[in-house]
Scaffold this active site. Structure first.
Site, PDB file in Angstrom:
ATOM      1  N   ASN A   9      -2.624  14.824  52.641  1.00  0.00           N
ATOM      2  CA  ASN A   9      -1.490  14.811  53.531  1.00  0.00           C
ATOM      3  C   ASN A   9      -0.470  15.720  52.917  1.00  0.00           C
ATOM      4  OD1 ASN A   9      -2.234  12.620  55.514  1.00  0.00           O
ATOM      5  ND2 ASN A   9      -2.680  11.736  53.534  1.00  0.00           N
ATOM      6  N   CYS A  10       0.093  16.584  53.691  1.00  0.00           N
ATOM      7  CA  CYS A  10       0.624  17.745  53.025  1.00  0.00           C
ATOM      8  C   CYS A  10       1.679  18.455  53.832  1.00  0.00           C
ATOM      9  CB  CYS A  10      -0.502  18.724  52.771  1.00  0.00           C
ATOM     10  SG  CYS A  10      -2.037  17.926  52.379  1.00  0.00           S
ATOM     11  N   GLY A  11       2.108  19.568  53.243  1.00  0.00           N
ATOM     12  CA  GLY A  11       2.954  20.503  53.951  1.00  0.00           C
ATOM     13  C   GLY A  11       2.177  21.785  54.135  1.00  0.00           C
TER      14      GLY A  11
END
Lengths: 370, 504, 283
Positions: A9-11
């Site tokens: 889960n990230c940018g």
């Protein structure tokens, strides 16, 4: 214990100049830095297109050797000289002053296929894919970051800006597409291959979310000889893109409706042709529905694509100014690097934003956005 | 009433003992007993009986017996009685079968397959009655090292510490919301926690304003998907904040407090209109991923000036160790893990009985994963879900828990008999109901004493067992699997638990 | 799998490298009740530390320049005993969870906002001179939010009310899916000002699971865009009073014509039951 799969889960962020003008990494680095809290320092990476114009006819292999394993390198290079003409190779330069976690040796090779007679019928791309798969699965401590022409992936364990500094991306490289990923895994070994982007040939994927249908997707891809080795759900996305777009030649406008199909009750309301199309897509490609929250930015030559799951559980914002098209997890990251942005828009779930070279195709998603 | 069902219980009245006092009639909220004045006779409607045993223990003449109904379907290992009955209920209603309390299926209870150690010869055991024995526990993040200033007479700690809460004993009351349980039950928990120096957990039903002055400093307040009763005062008055992601009895699904339980004071505390359903969505809609969780953790820290530890409670599910690692990296100070035997006021039976994994395995793998990653000290672990006795508690701590949450055990101490009908709102013991007539059966002064007694007894037993091992501080057993051995366990189970087999 | 090294240590993306407030003070100027912050380069917590610090020093009107994505603006300011409220002007681009748990203060955003505007907000007011992202006004319980343009997914999800504490959300543009999902209270007004004539609102699943509150919707929706828990009604006099009041306020904030807006077609969306899921169980 090796995790079965990994959840990221990230940018993420991508920028493309649709005129094909090449530019440096400053925007990508600063934008992702502005979203630092979306990652946790366990992975960062970049894909750059238009990277090696002087070698643009050769496959550029970025290969990492875990723990700087020299015997792995020897084995790999034997494989390479056996199967390819290697026109040039070198260690990818790094900045020794940047302190990163357990860096591998990363080498690049510019190669052309050297097929044996029984392989002569194989297309170059297929040939390269099979060799890359072989190296990834069969050779210990070796992982191919990227294998496309005139592009490359740089990634590792750290915040993306550290990876950029380590590989000196801002100083050394230019490209017309930059995509970047900052990672917040909930299940990961700290290893460099597990960072995004994931790549096959010139296709790259950066991903935010968790694909709950991973097991289903994976089994379907195995029918088509894609074997998941990286223990991350993003891998299935990369292979699915390769299967549908490159091998089967489907356009992203269709592929996006396979990954994120309309709900059945929406299909019920469509006209006859559409209803038939979407019903068939859902029927045939049911195992490639990507269920669960995701945003991906997919890139290959000439195209950068952003798409989310069908109920938009992960964020994406698009922006444009002149020939520049941006995709980002957060609007303010775009604004950080382009304060005089002309347009921002947010597509509905499952609606792709497609930036294409020398077109304004990205504006097509405007009317389905807010 | 359903038309094709066998009764679950049979009610037998010994007529020669019965004095027609009608206590049973008054005590039964399910209207099982009825007195006919003209005939001077008690009638029984056993099909309504839930087996709560209230009438039995209240009967002054000891004239009543309630036991499982003797009528049976034909023996069938596959089609058991409960499968039959539930299917018939669904055929009649088309509904989701609801249930209450924790999972009653015979999944292996690992507590019963692990034994504790004691000292013999090589290390003296300790008698806690005469010698010091310490159970004090801190919950929250600890730094890996301290900066100490040696300039003055006394070395001075210079490092900034993370907020921690202090427990006198490593047992806390699990989240049970006001609304799900009665005000008197809720208050009993608060009073007992305060008196004994531990914590109670508000669940997501808010913390009544009038209780904050006296009890907030022993309250863990939840911020859950419904965000009921959450405002800055609620958050800031508490000792700790807990983000509820999931619950062991119903991982992955939300909650639903039916409108009839949302009485005036419940409505006020939850800050919703009286009589409306209080729906807790399955996810928190601002959390669809780990970085969103991080966002909420820091939102809560922002709203409380970084003065409270923030806990994240999850149900034990397949990937629990990895998820816990992500939670700690997202900024949580405490990870609470609720296993498959965790209780509930209401849950779909299919979910309660089939979703999740046993706490013991989850706890052991979370603790190991965090240690392997070198981040165990960044958080405390609270274990929840099915603790029945002090030995379970001690085994959990040896598997790596810092402290445990008890829910069902506390309810049983208050009177609950696990009839599993919490969701009907007709709890004969006055616990899981908002009916004023039933609620009056609890007197918080008395009930809280029962809870204090429970904590006292368990704490004493913990000390006895610790003393036996030659350990005089609870921290020395934490994660100390050397003092655990498995019995009748498969090798994979021993591996997940990280314990040796007995005799090894 | 290639060699794994599990101990990769600890990186704190949020708390690492924070500067103490005394070092941050030179990013601000305070003059009586007025203060200004230059947020350029300030981390999320640093900005909020500084903001709260200024409030404690007496600032009540604070403008923050050069905001680029910093989160939680306004949430730290908890003044339980103070009657006075703080006015914050944000230039230009606040990050997620703007005013989350906001307790009575006023935030004016001179630009777009991201996800979670007014999340679980308690009281006060947020005005956004632009658009907002997803889950705006989620679980909001009081106060007012005005968004000039569009909003993203799941706006006003699980908004709730109790007695006189009724949240109000006015949106000038349109919204994406799951608008008013689980709504349990409050008043939401969706104006659709940027839709073309005869264009439908974008949202599907409007009011899914709605069991309280009211949505006033200007412009067109098709029936299939509405959740099955929603009923459509005409506005009565008391509804018009509400709509007029808040449209007037909206126009005051954004300088648009009230008559034109009120001349549009409004409909009222109500939950058909306060107990939408009362019958799905077998006991």
């Amino acid at each position: 214990m090796i995790p079965e799969k990994d959840i990221d889960n990230c940018g993420l962020f991508g920028v493309m100049d649709t005129s094909g003008r090449r530019f440096g990494g400053e925007m990508a680095v600063n934008a992702i830095k502005n979203m630092k809290v979306r990652g946790n320092g366990l992975g960062g990476g970049f894909a750059i297109y238009g990277l090696y114009p002087e070698y643009k006819d050769y496959y550029a292999l970025h290969i990492m050797y875990q723990d700087k394993n020299m015997s792995a390198k020897r084995k790999t290079e034997e494989l390479l000289t056996e199967n390819f003409y290697v026109v040039y190779d070198e260690e990818i330069p790094t900045n020794p002053e940047i302190n990163v976690f357990s860096p591998p040796l990363v080498w690049r090779y510019f190669v052309k296929p050297q097929k044996k007679s029984e392989e002569a019928h194989m297309l170059d791309d297929e040939y390269v894919v099979s060799k890359v798969m072989h190296m990834n699965t069969e050779v210990e401590d070796v992982y191919v970051f990227s294998s496309g022409k005139n592009m490359g992936v740089f990634k590792g364990v750290g915040f993306p800006e550290e990876i950029a500094d380590y590989f000196m991306l801002e100083k050394l490289y230019e490209g017309y597409i930059w995509t970047v990923h900052s990672r917040f895994p909930t299940n990961t070994p700290g290893w460099w291959g597990g960072a995004h982007p994931f790549s096959m040939l010139d296709w790259t994927v950066v991903h935010n979310g968790e694909i709950s249908s991973y097991g289903t997707n994976r089994r379907f891809l195995e029918l088509h000889d894609f074997y998941c080795t990286l223990h991350t759900d993003t891998e299935v996305m990369a292979y699915a893109v390769d299967l549908l777009m490159r091998r089967q030649g489907l356009p992203i406008e269709v592929v996006s409706k396979i990954f994120a199909p309309p709900m059945w009750n929406a299909i019920e309301r469509m006209n006859k042709e559409e209803k038939e199309l979407y019903t068939t897509l859902r029927m045939v490609y049911a195992p490639l529905l990507m269920n669960g929250p995701f945003t991906v930015v997919i890139a290959h030559h000439n195209e950068m694509i952003g798409i989310t799951d069908r109920i938009r559980l992960r964020p994406i914002t698009a922006g444009a100014k002149g020939n520049l098209v941006f995709l980002s997890s957060e609007e303010m990251a775009i604004r950080r690097v382009c304060p005089d942005l002309e347009l921002t828009w947010t597509p509905a779930g499952g609606e792709p934003v497609v930036a294409r070279l020398n077109t304004e195709d990205h504006l097509k998603s405007l009317n389905k956005s807010i | 009433m359903y038309s094709h069902l066998l009764s679950e219980f049979t009610v037998q009245r010994m007529d020669d003992r019965c004095i027609r006092c009608q206590v049973c009639e008054r005590q039964c909220p399910n209207e099982v007993h009825e007195y006919d004045k003209e005939l001077d006779r008690m009638f029984t409607y056993e099909e309504k009986c839930v087996g709560c045993q209230r009438c039995v223990v209240m009967c002054p003449a000891k004239a009543l017996f309630v036991r499982s109904h003797p009528s049976e379907y034909r023996m069938n290992a596959s089609w058991t009685r409960d499968k039959f009955q539930n299917l018939k209920k669904q055929a009649e209603t088309g509904g989701v079968v609801l249930t209450g309390s924790g999972n009653d299926k015979p999944y292996r209870i690992y507590w019963d397959h692990m034994v504790l150690n004691a000292s013999q010869v090589t290390n003296p055991s300790i008698d806690p009655l005469r010698e010091p024995m310490e159970l004090k526990t801190f919950i929250g993040r600890k730094p890996d090292t301290l900066k100490i200033n040696m300039d003055g007479d006394v070395p001075k700690v210079e490092s900034e510490l993370h907020p921690n809460i202090t427990l006198k004993s490593p047992v806390l009351f699990s989240a049970m919301s006001y609304g799900a349980i009665s005000y008197r039950a809720y208050k009993s928990l608060a009073m007992a926690a305060k008196e004994f120096g531990v914590m109670f957990n508000t669940g997501e039903g808010g913390l009544p304003v009038e209780m904050r002055k006296d009890y907030a400093s022993n309250a863990i307040v939840q911020c859950a998907s419904g965000r009921f009763g959450v405002d800055q005062d609620y958050l800031n008055s508490a000792a700790m904040i807990e983000i509820k992601i999931g619950q062991g009895a119903k991982p992955g699904i939300g909650g639903h407090l039916p409108g009839e339980k949302v009485a005036q004071h419940v409505a006020q505390t939850r800050m919703i209109p009286q009589g409306t359903d209080a729906l807790s969505p399955a996810p928190q809609h601002d959390i669809y991923s780990i970085e969103d969780l991080s966002m909420l953790i820091y939102a809560l820290k922002e709203a409380t000036n970084y003065e409270k530890p923030v806990s994240v409670k999850i149900a034990a599910v397949h990937n629990v160790a990895a998820i816990a690692s992500g939670i700690v990296r997202a900024g949580a100070d405490v990870v609470a893990i609720d296993g498959i035997r965790g209780g509930t006021g209401a849950a779909p039976l299919a979910t309660r009985d089939n979703v999740g994994i046993p706490l013991e395995l989850a706890l052991a793998s979370v603790d190991r994963r965090l240690r392997e990653e070198g981040i165990r000290s960044k958080c405390s672990i609270l274990a929840a879900g099915g603790f029945r006795c002090s030995a379970d508690v001690l085994k959990a701590i040896a598997l790596g828990a810092d402290a445990v949450y008890i829910g069902t055990a506390a309810l049983v101490a208050m009177g609950c008999t696990l009839c599993q009908k919490c969701y009907t709102g007709k709890c004969a013991w006055g616990i899981c109901t908002q009916n004023p007539y039933l609620v009056k059966r609890l007197n918080p002064e008395i009930t809280s004493q029962r809870l204090v007694n429970l904590l006292k007894a368990w704490s004493h037993e913990l000390k006895e067992m610790l003393g036996g091992m030659g350990i005089n501080a609870i921290e020395s057993i934490r994660g100390n699997r050397e003092h655990l051995r498995g019995i009748s366990l498969e090798e994979w189970e021993l591996n997940v638990l990280g314990v040796k087999g007995a005799g090894e | 799998m290639n060699g794994l090294n599990m101990k990769f240590g600890w990186r704190d993306n949020f708390m690492d490298g924070l500067r103490p407030v005394r070092e941050l003070e030179n990013f601000s100027e305070i003059n009586g009740v007025r203060a200004e912050i230059d947020a350029q380069g300030l981390k999320h917590k640093e900005l909020n530390d500084l903001l709260f610090h200024l409030v404690k020093k007496g600032a009540r009107e604070i403008s923050i320049k050069n905001v680029f994505g910093q989160r939680y603006i306004g949430s730290r300011i908890f003044l339980p005993d103070a009657q006075d409220k703080v006015k914050i002007d944000v230039y230009n681009f606040p990050g997620n969870d703007l005013g989350v748990f906001l307790g009575g203060h006023y935030i004016n955003v001179h630009g777009n906002a991201q996800d979670g505007v007014g999340n679980t907000m308690d009281s006060g007011q947020i005005v956004v001179h632009g658009r907002a992202g997803d889950v705006a006004a989620m679980s909001m319980r009081g106060g007012k939010v005005f968004i000039r343009d569009n909003v993203g997914y799941r706006t006003a999800i699980h908004m709730k009310e109790y007695k006189d504490k009724v949240p109000v959300l006015v949106i000038g543009g349109t919204a994406q899916d799951f608008f008013g999902e689980y709504m349990a209270g409050g008043k939401v007004i969706l104006l659709g000002l940027n839709l073309k004539k005869d264009e439908y609102h974008k949202a599907h699943y409007i009011g899914t699971g709605m069991h309280g509150g009211v949505i006033y919707l200007r412009g067109n929706v098709e029936e299939h865009q509405l959740g099955k828990e929603v009923g459509v009604r005409q506005l009565d006099d008391s509804d018009w009073e509400v709509v007029t009041k808040y449209v007037k306020e909206y126009c005051g904030h954004f300088d648009v014509s009230e008559q034109e807006i009120l001349a549009g077609k409004f409909q009222k969306l109500l939950p058909v039951s306060s107990r939408p899921y009362g019958n799905i169980y077998a006991y």
